[in-house]
Design an enzyme around this catalytic site. Structure first.
Site, PDB file in Angstrom:
ATOM      1  N   CYS A  32       0.838  -0.734   0.168  1.00 59.97           N
ATOM      2  CA  CYS A  32      -0.070  -0.111   0.098  1.00 59.97           C
ATOM      3  C   CYS A  32       0.775   1.427  -0.098  1.00 59.97           C
ATOM      4  O   CYS A  32       0.015   2.166  -0.033  1.00 59.97           O
ATOM      5  CB  CYS A  32      -0.521  -0.319   0.973  1.00 59.97           C
ATOM      6  SG  CYS A  32      -0.408   0.293   2.749  1.00 59.97           S
ATOM      7  N   CYS A  92      -1.126  -3.483   9.009  1.00 53.92           N
ATOM      8  CA  CYS A  92      -0.856  -1.865   9.457  1.00 53.92           C
ATOM      9  C   CYS A  92      -0.059  -1.289  10.716  1.00 53.92           C
ATOM     10  O   CYS A  92       1.036  -0.650  10.993  1.00 53.92           O
ATOM     11  CB  CYS A  92      -1.972  -0.803   9.535  1.00 53.92           C
ATOM     12  SG  CYS A  92      -2.256  -1.408   7.695  1.00 53.92           S
TER      13      CYS A  92
END
Ligand code: FES
Length: 181
Positions: A32, A92
């Site tokens: 990402c 994340c």
């Protein structure tokens, strides 16, 4: 998102860089493009006196990094490394943990280089010397880093000493072979 994490996203704590001398770690996601930088200041007793972060990424990354800075402040680097290794629920949040571990490794490498004691210090997280590791290897016939860690804790923190433990194991193994000739 969990209420505490949501609060950290809306009001991120400890954004910026820790004061000098600071130790820095980074991690990034190729998927990402998110990235995070963690910096810590460590006192003489190896406790984290300041932890800060900078991040570009999603709300979970920012909230997790912010929360982590609060969790590790006041802990020893070994205790903080244990939190970093616990494994996060999301990729994340894991990114934030990896940046923290990288910062602790940065500190450990510097502390090892600066060490002025009589015996070479190998594991700065747990203050384990080369001689102690050699003694454990010889007394117990250890052959892997995991076995050394189980025997004397060396390697159980940030992991920056694993390569050095491998080298001690290899040297010891060579010594054994020479004796057997
Ligand atoms: S220096 Fe961190 S685990 Fe050994």
């Amino acid at each position: 998102m969990h209420k505490e994490l949501a609060d950290h996203f809306l009001n991120p704590r400890n954004v910026g860089d820790a004061g000098e001398p600071r130790f820095t770690g980074r991690s990034a996601s190729l998927i990402c493009g998110a990235h995070v930088r963690f910096s810590i200041q460590v006192d003489e007793s190896h406790a984290i006196s300041e932890a800060k972060f900078r991040a570009a990424g999603c709300d979970v990354l920012i909230a997790s990094a912010s929360l982590l800075t609060e969790q590790v402040t006041g802990l020893t680097t070994a205790e903080a490394a244990a939190i970093g290794q616990e494994g996060a629920l999301s990729p994340c949040a894991q990114l934030a943990c990896e940046a923290l571990l990288d910062a602790i490794r940065d500190f450990s490498n510097a502390a090892r280089d600066d060490w002025a004691g009589d015996e070479a210090l190998i594991c700065t997280c747990f203050f384990v010397s080369e001689r102690t590791i050699e003694r454990e290897i010889q007394a117990r016939g250890l052959t892997t880093v995991a076995e050394v860690t189980a025997a004397c804790n060396a390697g159980a923190g940030c992991g920056s000493c694993h390569q050095l433990i491998e080298e001690i194991l290899a040297t010891n193994d060579k010594g054994k072979m020479t004796h057997n000739i």
